[in-house]
Design a protein around this motif. Structure first.
Motif, PDB file in Angstrom:
ATOM      1  N   ARG A 113       0.822  -1.221   0.000  1.00 18.48           N
ATOM      2  CA  ARG A 113       0.000   0.000   0.000  1.00 18.48           C
ATOM      3  C   ARG A 113       0.853   1.267   0.000  1.00 18.48           C
ATOM      4  NH1 ARG A 113      -5.037   0.118  -1.445  1.00 18.48           N
ATOM      5  NH2 ARG A 113      -6.215  -1.635  -0.687  1.00 18.48           N
ATOM      6  N   ARG A 114       2.040   1.180   0.586  1.00 11.73           N
ATOM      7  CA  ARG A 114       2.913   2.358   0.676  1.00 11.73           C
ATOM      8  C   ARG A 114       3.294   2.881  -0.713  1.00 11.73           C
ATOM      9  NH1 ARG A 114       5.156   2.333   6.154  1.00 11.73           N
ATOM     10  NH2 ARG A 114       6.453   4.086   5.600  1.00 11.73           N
ATOM     11  N   PHE A 115       3.211   1.982  -1.716  1.00 12.00           N
ATOM     12  CA  PHE A 115       3.662   2.368  -3.058  1.00 12.00           C
ATOM     13  C   PHE A 115       2.535   2.815  -3.987  1.00 12.00           C
ATOM     14  CE2 PHE A 115       6.871  -0.521  -1.413  1.00 12.00           C
ATOM     15  CZ  PHE A 115       8.020   0.214  -1.641  1.00 12.00           C
ATOM     16  N   THR A 116       1.297   2.684  -3.526  1.00  8.64           N
ATOM     17  CA  THR A 116       0.202   2.936  -4.457  1.00  8.64           C
ATOM     18  C   THR A 116      -0.580   4.215  -4.148  1.00  8.64           C
ATOM     19  OG1 THR A 116      -1.201   1.440  -3.173  1.00  8.64           O
ATOM     20  CG2 THR A 116      -0.086   0.493  -5.074  1.00  8.64           C
ATOM     21  N   GLY A 117       0.001   5.079  -3.320  1.00 11.32           N
ATOM     22  CA  GLY A 117      -0.624   6.380  -3.060  1.00 11.32           C
ATOM     23  C   GLY A 117      -0.380   7.323  -4.230  1.00 11.32           C
ATOM     24  N   LYS A 118      -0.681   8.583  -4.035  1.00  9.71           N
ATOM     25  CA  LYS A 118      -0.557   9.580  -5.125  1.00  9.71           C
ATOM     26  C   LYS A 118       0.893   9.855  -5.491  1.00  9.71           C
ATOM     27  CE  LYS A 118      -4.399  12.273  -6.059  1.00  9.71           C
ATOM     28  NZ  LYS A 118      -5.460  13.060  -5.854  1.00  9.71           N
ATOM     29  N   GLU A 119       1.738   9.863  -4.442  1.00 15.10           N
ATOM     30  CA  GLU A 119       3.135  10.239  -4.655  1.00 15.10           C
ATOM     31  C   GLU A 119       3.971   9.011  -5.039  1.00 15.10           C
ATOM     32  OE1 GLU A 119       6.404  12.232  -1.862  1.00 15.10           O
ATOM     33  OE2 GLU A 119       4.337  12.730  -1.337  1.00 15.10           O
ATOM     34  N   ALA A 120       4.860   9.164  -6.010  1.00 17.61           N
ATOM     35  CA  ALA A 120       5.729   8.046  -6.419  1.00 17.61           C
ATOM     36  C   ALA A 120       6.708   7.716  -5.300  1.00 17.61           C
ATOM     37  CB  ALA A 120       6.501   8.436  -7.668  1.00 17.61           C
ATOM     38  N   LYS A 121       6.852   6.444  -4.990  1.00 19.91           N
ATOM     39  CA  LYS A 121       7.786   6.010  -3.950  1.00 19.91           C
ATOM     40  C   LYS A 121       8.673   4.919  -4.531  1.00 19.91           C
ATOM     41  CE  LYS A 121       5.902   8.435  -0.609  1.00 19.91           C
ATOM     42  NZ  LYS A 121       4.703   8.104   0.120  1.00 19.91           N
ATOM     43  N   LEU A 122       9.920   4.899  -4.107  1.00 21.14           N
ATOM     44  CA  LEU A 122      10.825   3.874  -4.599  1.00 21.14           C
ATOM     45  C   LEU A 122      11.076   2.835  -3.504  1.00 21.14           C
ATOM     46  CD1 LEU A 122      13.435   6.116  -6.463  1.00 21.14           C
ATOM     47  CD2 LEU A 122      11.438   4.972  -7.407  1.00 21.14           C
ATOM     48  N   GLY A 123      11.385   1.616  -3.929  1.00 20.73           N
ATOM     49  CA  GLY A 123      11.694   0.551  -2.976  1.00 20.73           C
ATOM     50  C   GLY A 123      13.137   0.088  -3.152  1.00 20.73           C
ATOM     51  N   ALA A 124      13.659  -0.638  -2.180  1.00 20.09           N
ATOM     52  CA  ALA A 124      15.027  -1.156  -2.290  1.00 20.09           C
ATOM     53  C   ALA A 124      15.081  -2.602  -1.806  1.00 20.09           C
ATOM     54  CB  ALA A 124      15.983  -0.292  -1.465  1.00 20.09           C
ATOM     55  N   LEU A 125      15.889  -3.388  -2.497  1.00 19.76           N
ATOM     56  CA  LEU A 125      16.115  -4.774  -2.104  1.00 19.76           C
ATOM     57  C   LEU A 125      17.573  -4.883  -1.660  1.00 19.76           C
ATOM     58  CD1 LEU A 125      14.905  -7.861  -2.535  1.00 19.76           C
ATOM     59  CD2 LEU A 125      16.651  -7.871  -4.276  1.00 19.76           C
ATOM     60  N   CYS A 126      17.793  -5.204  -0.397  1.00 20.99           N
ATOM     61  CA  CYS A 126      19.153  -5.162   0.161  1.00 20.99           C
ATOM     62  C   CYS A 126      19.667  -6.572   0.427  1.00 20.99           C
ATOM     63  CB  CYS A 126      19.171  -4.376   1.457  1.00 20.99           C
ATOM     64  SG  CYS A 126      18.372  -2.776   1.350  1.00 20.99           S
ATOM     65  N   LEU A 127      20.449  -7.064  -0.505  1.00 24.94           N
ATOM     66  CA  LEU A 127      21.004  -8.402  -0.378  1.00 24.94           C
ATOM     67  C   LEU A 127      22.541  -8.325  -0.308  1.00 24.94           C
ATOM     68  CD1 LEU A 127      19.766 -11.266  -0.405  1.00 24.94           C
ATOM     69  CD2 LEU A 127      19.978 -11.266  -2.878  1.00 24.94           C
ATOM     70  N   THR A 128      23.133  -7.629  -1.278  1.00 25.98           N
ATOM     71  CA  THR A 128      24.592  -7.609  -1.414  1.00 25.98           C
ATOM     72  C   THR A 128      25.290  -6.933  -0.229  1.00 25.98           C
ATOM     73  OG1 THR A 128      24.286  -7.479  -3.791  1.00 25.98           O
ATOM     74  CG2 THR A 128      26.472  -6.908  -2.982  1.00 25.98           C
ATOM     75  N   GLU A 129      26.424  -7.509   0.171  1.00 26.72           N
ATOM     76  CA  GLU A 129      27.246  -6.946   1.259  1.00 26.72           C
ATOM     77  C   GLU A 129      28.704  -6.880   0.789  1.00 26.72           C
ATOM     78  OE1 GLU A 129      26.725  -9.398   4.707  1.00 26.72           O
ATOM     79  OE2 GLU A 129      24.572  -8.993   4.797  1.00 26.72           O
ATOM     80  N   PRO A 130      29.551  -6.158   1.534  1.00 22.33           N
ATOM     81  CA  PRO A 130      30.958  -6.079   1.125  1.00 22.33           C
ATOM     82  C   PRO A 130      31.594  -7.472   0.956  1.00 22.33           C
ATOM     83  CG  PRO A 130      30.502  -4.432   2.793  1.00 22.33           C
ATOM     84  CD  PRO A 130      29.247  -5.237   2.645  1.00 22.33           C
ATOM     85  N   ASP A 131      31.225  -8.429   1.803  1.00 16.71           N
ATOM     86  CA  ASP A 131      31.822  -9.766   1.689  1.00 16.71           C
ATOM     87  C   ASP A 131      30.845 -10.819   1.180  1.00 16.71           C
ATOM     88  OD1 ASP A 131      34.420  -9.098   2.520  1.00 16.71           O
ATOM     89  OD2 ASP A 131      33.715  -8.963   4.588  1.00 16.71           O
ATOM     90  N   ALA A 132      29.746 -10.402   0.617  1.00 15.31           N
ATOM     91  CA  ALA A 132      28.777 -11.364   0.071  1.00 15.31           C
ATOM     92  C   ALA A 132      28.061 -10.742  -1.121  1.00 15.31           C
ATOM     93  CB  ALA A 132      27.765 -11.768   1.148  1.00 15.31           C
ATOM     94  N   GLY A 133      28.570 -11.061  -2.324  1.00 18.49           N
ATOM     95  CA  GLY A 133      27.918 -10.587  -3.549  1.00 18.49           C
ATOM     96  C   GLY A 133      27.313 -11.794  -4.241  1.00 18.49           C
ATOM     97  N   SER A 134      28.116 -12.407  -5.113  1.00 14.43           N
ATOM     98  CA  SER A 134      27.644 -13.639  -5.773  1.00 14.43           C
ATOM     99  C   SER A 134      27.349 -14.713  -4.732  1.00 14.43           C
ATOM    100  CB  SER A 134      28.716 -14.165  -6.734  1.00 14.43           C
ATOM    101  OG  SER A 134      29.067 -13.180  -7.671  1.00 14.43           O
ATOM    102  N   ASP A 135      28.169 -14.750  -3.707  1.00 15.76           N
ATOM    103  CA  ASP A 135      28.049 -15.770  -2.659  1.00 15.76           C
ATOM    104  C   ASP A 135      27.066 -15.292  -1.583  1.00 15.76           C
ATOM    105  OD1 ASP A 135      28.473 -17.886  -1.016  1.00 15.76           O
ATOM    106  OD2 ASP A 135      30.543 -17.363  -0.472  1.00 15.76           O
ATOM    107  N   VAL A 136      25.790 -15.255  -1.979  1.00 18.21           N
ATOM    108  CA  VAL A 136      24.753 -14.663  -1.117  1.00 18.21           C
ATOM    109  C   VAL A 136      24.670 -15.337   0.248  1.00 18.21           C
ATOM    110  CG1 VAL A 136      22.279 -14.218  -0.940  1.00 18.21           C
ATOM    111  CG2 VAL A 136      23.371 -14.135  -3.157  1.00 18.21           C
ATOM    112  N   LYS A 137      24.885 -16.638   0.276  1.00 20.61           N
ATOM    113  CA  LYS A 137      24.667 -17.359   1.544  1.00 20.61           C
ATOM    114  C   LYS A 137      25.686 -16.959   2.604  1.00 20.61           C
ATOM    115  CE  LYS A 137      27.224 -21.676   0.795  1.00 20.61           C
ATOM    116  NZ  LYS A 137      28.062 -21.068  -0.241  1.00 20.61           N
ATOM    117  N   ASN A 138      26.729 -16.246   2.176  1.00 28.07           N
ATOM    118  CA  ASN A 138      27.763 -15.806   3.101  1.00 28.07           C
ATOM    119  C   ASN A 138      27.411 -14.481   3.784  1.00 28.07           C
ATOM    120  OD1 ASN A 138      30.316 -16.304   4.238  1.00 28.07           O
ATOM    121  ND2 ASN A 138      31.252 -14.782   2.876  1.00 28.07           N
TER     122      ASN A 138
END
Ligand SMILES: Cc1cc2nc3c(=O)[nH]c(=O)nc-3n(C[C@H](O)[C@H](O)[C@H](O)COP(=O)(O)OP(=O)(O)OC[C@H]3O[C@@H](n4cnc5c(N)ncnc54)[C@H](O)[C@@H]3O)c2cc1C
Length: 384
Positions: A113-138
């Protein structure tokens, strides 16, 4: 049955997205690429016509379109317009996907619901870390339970819309000894003082998008913000998110490649050398033939992977093949487009130079080209 025709609805959305890309994105793409900034008025106009929320469920105020194939058709057009601007909009979508795949009804209602109001809102998906890029499980960002709250600590890196998003979906481990199963997704809403933006990246391409470090310091969120509640298999929802976003990313790469191809084709007809258009030189004509063929092949792989997903079929390998082919095609085609334009192509007044820089990231994000080859070869070779 094989059917290559788009439906009426898909054709209409394709036209809408194309017109938006042509009228709203193309005219300002180079300016915002130079500035390295998000063009907020354009993001708002995309929101006003529902381009960013078309794929959210109707009951939460979205357009209710569930087809990944349709989403691919739209993404190709938006990336044809400008991959940088499209990144911000699609980056928002990457936050929706885990909520749709893993969230309970109550979480979907609250977060989407936060994204469907009048004002455009952006979202973020935070997976990557300094020591875990391709190796997500790390990944090492931790989530510790404290009464009715979860407390998140860690650093996320290279996050699209990081620090400026309405909602950050953060992946963290509740118990490293559990490996994948211990990794869960958490919704962190805007205004939480435990989440702050770190270094803002100065990028090679997709510069009209925002990429930053996200720092979580004793970031307290309500217990009910853990996506999927007590379901311990929820991490597979994260993997499902990445699987389902691969055709979308592939479609974006096809859009850049198509933009560069069309531009180079047009230029080659008009540019004369040694008394004739350069399109008449076999070296150039064959380059154009290869570019066009690869774009069509990449689109077919992309549509097939999306179609399989829409039909509930396993498509991990097919999604990787589509992403690999489309990303490599975008890189090669944009490089060839610069070649066809010669010195003109190397100059910053021309979009092909930008498209070449934009294309590179498609071989890196959402699983690098090496990781896609790993997925494909593992499935093909199987257990030895
Ligand atoms: C502009 C931009 C936006 C991004 N947005 C987001 C975002 O919104 N959210 C998010 O979570 N992440 C985001 N990322 C991060 C992106 O997903 C990662 O950069 C990517 O997964 C690669 O991880 P890495 O950079 O740590 O590279 P690494 O994993 O360190 O890889 C380095 C090199 O080693 C290769 N390699 C690694 N492992 C293997 C292997 N097993 N076999 C063969 N080769 C291997 C890789 O292919 C690569 O060439 C973004 C990145 C960029 C550039």
């Amino acid at each position: 049955m094989v059917d290559f025709e788009l439906t009426e609805e898909q054709l209409l959305l394709q036209k809408t997205a194309h017109e938006f890309a042509e009228k709203e994105m193309r005219p300002i793409a180079l300016e915002y690429d130079k500035k390295g900034a998000i063009p907020w008025p354009v993001v708002q106009r995309a929101h006003d016509i529902g381009l960013d929320t078309a794929f959210l469920p109707e009951k939460y105020g979205g357009g209710g379109i569930t087809s990944t194939l349709t989403h691919c058709v739209v993404n190709e057009e938006l990336n044809w317009g400008c991959a940088g601007i499209a990144t911000g909009l699609i980056g928002a979508g990457l936050a929706y996907l885990p909520i749709i795949h893993m969230g309970t009804d109550a979480q979907q209602e609250r977060f989407l619901r936060r994204f469907t109001g009048k004002e455009a809102k952006l979202g973020a998906l935070c997976l990557t870390e300094p020591d875990a890029g391709s190796d997500v499980k790390n990944l090492s960002t931790s989530a510790k339970r404290d009464g009715d709250e979860w407390v998140l600590n860690g650093t996320k890196r290279f996050i699209t819309n990081g620090g400026i998003a309405e909602l950050h979906v953060v992946f963290a481990t509740t118990d490293r000894s559990l490996g994948y199963v211990g990794i869960r997704g958490f919704g962190v809403e805007k205004g939480n003082t435990g989440l702050r933006q770190g270094k803002v990246e100065d990028k090679m391409g997709v510069r009209a998008s925002h990429t930053a470090e996200v720092i979580l310091e004793d970031c307290r969120i309500p217990a009910e913000n853990m996506l999927g509640g007590d379901d311990r298999t929820a991490f597979y929802g994260a993997m499902k998110t990445l699987e389902s976003s691969r055709p979308l990313v592939a479609a974006g790469a096809v859009g850049i490649a198509r933009a560069a191809y069309e531009y180079a084709l047009d230029y080659s007809r008009k540019r004369h050398a040694f008394g004739s258009p350069i399109a008449k030189k076999q070296a150039i004509a064959f380059m154009l033939a290869d570019m066009k063929t690869r774009i069509e092949a990449a689109r077919l792989l992309t549509w097939r992977a999306a179609w399989m997903l829409d039909h509930g079929m396993p498509m991990n390998k097919e999604a990787s093949m589509a992403k690999l082919m489309a990303a490599d095609t975008a890189m090669d085609v944009t490089t060839d487009a610069v070649q066809i334009l010669g010195g003109t192509g190397y100059m910053r007044d021309e979009p092909v130079e930008k498209w070449m820089r934009d294309a590179k990231v498609f071989q890196i994000w959402e699983g690098t080209s090496q990781i896609q080859r790993l997925v494909i070869s593992r499935e093909e070779i199987g257990e030895l």
